[in-house]
Enzyme design. Sequence first.
Site, PDB file in Angstrom:
ATOM      1  N   HIS A   1     -10.468  -6.059  -1.498  1.00  0.00           N
ATOM      2  CA  HIS A   1     -11.477  -5.771  -0.469  1.00  0.00           C
ATOM      3  C   HIS A   1     -12.613  -4.934  -1.203  1.00  0.00           C
ATOM      4  CE1 HIS A   1      -8.937  -7.145   2.642  1.00  0.00           C
ATOM      5  NE2 HIS A   1      -7.950  -6.539   2.187  1.00  0.00           N
TER       6      HIS A   1
ATOM      7  N   ASN B   1       1.937  -4.905  -3.213  1.00  0.00           N
ATOM      8  CA  ASN B   1       0.504  -5.307  -2.918  1.00  0.00           C
ATOM      9  C   ASN B   1      -0.341  -4.235  -2.579  1.00  0.00           C
ATOM     10  OD1 ASN B   1      -1.517  -7.502  -2.290  1.00  0.00           O
ATOM     11  ND2 ASN B   1      -1.232  -6.750  -0.008  1.00  0.00           N
TER      12      ASN B   1
ATOM     13  N   GLU C   1       0.966  -1.167   0.159  1.00  0.00           N
ATOM     14  CA  GLU C   1       0.070   0.013   0.127  1.00  0.00           C
ATOM     15  C   GLU C   1       0.723   1.333   0.051  1.00  0.00           C
ATOM     16  OE1 GLU C   1      -2.637  -0.573   3.231  1.00  0.00           O
ATOM     17  OE2 GLU C   1      -3.407  -2.655   2.401  1.00  0.00           O
TER      18      GLU C   1
ATOM     19  N   ASP D   1     -12.074 -10.112   0.069  1.00  0.00           N
ATOM     20  CA  ASP D   1     -13.329 -10.285   0.794  1.00  0.00           C
ATOM     21  C   ASP D   1     -14.498  -9.379   0.116  1.00  0.00           C
ATOM     22  OD1 ASP D   1     -12.730  -7.856   1.814  1.00  0.00           O
ATOM     23  OD2 ASP D   1     -11.739  -8.909   3.812  1.00  0.00           O
TER      24      ASP D   1
ATOM     25  N   GLU E   1      -6.140 -10.571  -1.170  1.00  0.00           N
ATOM     26  CA  GLU E   1      -7.070 -10.094   0.158  1.00  0.00           C
ATOM     27  C   GLU E   1      -8.308 -10.319  -0.284  1.00  0.00           C
ATOM     28  OE1 GLU E   1      -5.403  -7.074   2.602  1.00  0.00           O
ATOM     29  OE2 GLU E   1      -3.394  -7.531   2.067  1.00  0.00           O
TER      30      GLU E   1
HETATM   31  O1  G3I Z   1      -2.848  -5.691  18.892  1.00  0.00           O
HETATM   32  C1  G3I Z   1      -4.159  -5.687  19.556  1.00  0.00           C
HETATM   33  C2  G3I Z   1      -4.262  -6.834  20.349  1.00  0.00           C
HETATM   34  O2  G3I Z   1      -3.295  -6.609  21.332  1.00  0.00           O
HETATM   35  C3  G3I Z   1      -5.638  -6.817  20.792  1.00  0.00           C
HETATM   36  O3  G3I Z   1      -5.644  -7.787  21.447  1.00  0.00           O
HETATM   37  C4  G3I Z   1      -6.865  -6.651  19.653  1.00  0.00           C
HETATM   38  C5  G3I Z   1      -8.175  -6.551  20.320  1.00  0.00           C
HETATM   39  O4  G3I Z   1      -9.087  -6.106  19.364  1.00  0.00           O
HETATM   40  O5  G3I Z   1      -6.614  -5.407  19.038  1.00  0.00           O
HETATM   41  C6  G3I Z   1      -5.130  -5.792  18.447  1.00  0.00           C
HETATM   42  O6  G3I Z   1      -4.967  -5.062  17.101  1.00  0.00           O
HETATM   43  C7  G3I Z   1      -5.769  -5.172  16.185  1.00  0.00           C
HETATM   44  C8  G3I Z   1      -5.187  -6.372  15.231  1.00  0.00           C
HETATM   45  O7  G3I Z   1      -5.784  -5.964  14.083  1.00  0.00           O
HETATM   46  C9  G3I Z   1      -4.852  -7.583  15.504  1.00  0.00           C
HETATM   47  O8  G3I Z   1      -6.135  -7.867  15.638  1.00  0.00           O
HETATM   48  C10 G3I Z   1      -5.861  -3.725  15.671  1.00  0.00           C
HETATM   49  O9  G3I Z   1      -6.538  -3.003  16.464  1.00  0.00           O
HETATM   50  C11 G3I Z   1      -6.539  -3.737  14.323  1.00  0.00           C
HETATM   51  O10 G3I Z   1      -6.437  -2.482  13.642  1.00  0.00           O
HETATM   52  C12 G3I Z   1      -5.942  -4.676  13.396  1.00  0.00           C
HETATM   53  O11 G3I Z   1      -6.557  -4.795  12.208  1.00  0.00           O
HETATM   54  C13 G3I Z   1      -5.823  -5.535  11.044  1.00  0.00           C
HETATM   55  C14 G3I Z   1      -5.770  -4.184  10.015  1.00  0.00           C
HETATM   56  O12 G3I Z   1      -5.117  -4.933   9.214  1.00  0.00           O
HETATM   57  C15 G3I Z   1      -4.694  -3.104  10.613  1.00  0.00           C
HETATM   58  O13 G3I Z   1      -4.517  -2.386   9.554  1.00  0.00           O
HETATM   59  C16 G3I Z   1      -6.748  -6.305  10.758  1.00  0.00           C
HETATM   60  O14 G3I Z   1      -6.792  -7.387  11.759  1.00  0.00           O
HETATM   61  C17 G3I Z   1      -6.246  -7.099   9.398  1.00  0.00           C
HETATM   62  O15 G3I Z   1      -6.913  -7.739   8.828  1.00  0.00           O
HETATM   63  C18 G3I Z   1      -6.034  -5.913   8.508  1.00  0.00           C
HETATM   64  O16 G3I Z   1      -5.205  -6.274   7.202  1.00  0.00           O
HETATM   65  C19 G3I Z   1      -4.918  -5.401   6.117  1.00  0.00           C
HETATM   66  C20 G3I Z   1      -3.745  -5.990   5.437  1.00  0.00           C
HETATM   67  O17 G3I Z   1      -2.713  -6.341   6.345  1.00  0.00           O
HETATM   68  C21 G3I Z   1      -3.313  -4.898   4.379  1.00  0.00           C
HETATM   69  N1  G3I Z   1      -4.552  -4.840   3.645  1.00  0.00           N
HETATM   70  C22 G3I Z   1      -5.675  -4.354   4.225  1.00  0.00           C
HETATM   71  C23 G3I Z   1      -6.291  -5.328   5.242  1.00  0.00           C
HETATM   72  C24 G3I Z   1      -7.565  -4.963   5.860  1.00  0.00           C
HETATM   73  O18 G3I Z   1      -7.313  -3.739   6.445  1.00  0.00           O
END
Ligand code: G3I
Length: 634
Positions: A271, A235, A189, A303, A301
């Site tokens: 997405h 990506n 990105e 969905d 990715e």
């Molecule tokens: O790290 C904390 C963790 O300690 C806590 O237990 C948990 C509780 O909700 O939150 C955790 O962090 C979250 C993390 O995911 C792990 O679950 C973050 O708040 C949350 O923002 C994070 O979101 C991820 C996101 O990327 C971040 O930008 C999503 O799971 C993940 O699916 C998403 O993936 C991205 C790709 O990497 C790149 N392309 C877009 C895609 C979707 O946004």
Amino acid sequence: MLRRSARAALTAVVASVAALALSFGGLAVPFVAPATATDLPCATTPTPKAVLPATSPSLRDLAAPRGLRIGSALAPNPLRTEARYRETAARELSILTPENQLKWATVHPQRDVYDFCAADQLASFAAKTGMTMRGHTLAWHNQNPAWLTDTAFSRTEMLQILHDHIAAVVGHYRTAFPGLVTQWDVVNEAVTDCGGTAPCPLRSTVWSQRIGPDYLDYAFRYAREADPAAKLYYNDYAIERPGRKLNGVLAQVDAMRARGVPVDGVGLQFHIGAYSAPSAADIAAAMTAVTSRGLDVAVTELDVAVGITGANATASQNQLGTQAAVYRRVLDGCLANARCTTFVVWGFTDAQTWLSPDQPCLFDKGYAPKVAYDALRDRLLDGTGERAGEVVVRQAEDSGHSGGGSVSNGWSLNTTGAAVYDDVALAGSTAYLASVLLRGTLAGGAWPLVEVRVDNVLAGTIEVNSMEWAPYDVPFSAPAGVHRVTVTFTNDYYNGDEDRNAVVDAVTVTTAAIEAEAMHVRTTGAPVPGGWALYANGNVANAWSIPATAQYAVRVVARGTPSNGTWPVLEATMDGVLVGRVNVKTWDWSTLTLTVPLTAGPHLLAFAFTNDTATPQDRNLFLDKVTIVATPAA
Ligand code: G3I
């Protein structure tokens, strides 16, 4: 999942007791030994078995013969605690991407500490179940640790940090799980979302600010150095259709490659929303834009959000059908491009998705396969017997129906004007046959009437006279290109309910010619050597079973005699209705072709000599073999 404090403690213990002191780029880095899922303390909650019957073929198995890997982003917590998650993933997937576990904040929590614990659980699972893995991601603007973002490192320091990180992370998997990680999302990105028409520029990030725009070059070069065998990807999201963002990405990639930077592929994230998804033509164009440059393309990715906002909301038939159509469309796009061999969804169950409470996945919260899953499976199944020149449409972008019974294996067209459609890419012939699989409900003494349109031009009307699934064929002509095939229900009989609905399943557009068996004309007259003489407006006829409604090339081998300067005329009739006519201007046996429309089913085809004169046999016609071929009308 281990809480952060527990994981840090484990990291420290493992690091101090069993750490390997490895040297990366001159820096001694404490290294956490790889752990497998079974090495890690974890609570296992008993859960029900996965709901798919063991006998049904898996996506993974169906994709394999095509050289395609089907995968998903996975997370270690449900892998440990949810049997259905584990079993479904193991059964259906052949590649996985750690959803968050290889991002800097997790894998590199302090400058001198790498924590592979969570990602290694996924790697172990992949290795045990015969999957490969996509590494995600080595340089991104999100999910970076505070030690990286909050310190004003110089360009030189940032380059060293980037180098060491890539060497450590890529090197770890190359060493601990040889051959497992086949692809890395090296840069994620990096291009911004922009307006206007110019290609979108680079996004301003911790990397671009402190290193400069050439940080991408360095990241790719470091990755190649760390694992020469892995495919290195750029990506991004919102590049699944032509436009300024895709142009911005391609501009970066082109410039990098011109500088000799090793970029192997571009990942299209996908997405997308069910009701705003790119068209088939857009997907094909975006993929081709990548692969025509000599790069690989991957769906990384996928969905498909349907717009559910309530935690307990149930998806409608329309939402599920539309979502399924989009999943299938993306798979179609990938299968149509020889350099698309990776198809990864971003979570496979609505129980574990970053988009929750939306329901964007292939399996529902109870791990039951959704229509979207069926759409992918059916597409892969279709493919096994697929003929060249055939395009299967099984899309319902907008079935337009409201309420009314659910259908299995199809879309219900419940109200007048309800339509399903899809864009199909046709190869180059001019004549096609749209075979529509339909069933309907008789009401008020009438069957449903369904229209098939191509690019909004009526190709044919079908009376759906069967409550069982039956194919109805509609011939149409179209030049090469992408065309919209629409199936519309026109005569709903409203009686307080949708009681004359039609249900549409697959629409198969066939471009291949159907060669029918050659026929020797049977005649009541006496055969002559090499044919039958038709005197005085005589005719020969034969019962013929026409396999499908289409334009046919009827080839007759004939010769004739002119009289008073006029040659014989041969006419073809189907069940007494004139369908074709040709002048026979040859003394010698010649093959003549009549292009005629014939309807599927048993028919009497007759060939008559219509312009004899009163003088016997002075303009007679000899007829030999008749061959009927369904063909693109060239
Ligand atoms: O790290 C904390 C963790 O300690 C806590 O237990 C948990 C509780 O909700 O939150 C955790 O962090 C979250 C993390 O995911 C792990 O679950 C973050 O708040 C949350 O923002 C994070 O979101 C991820 C996101 O990327 C971040 O930008 C999503 O799971 C993940 O699916 C998403 O993936 C991205 C790709 O990497 C790149 N392309 C877009 C895609 C979707 O946004």
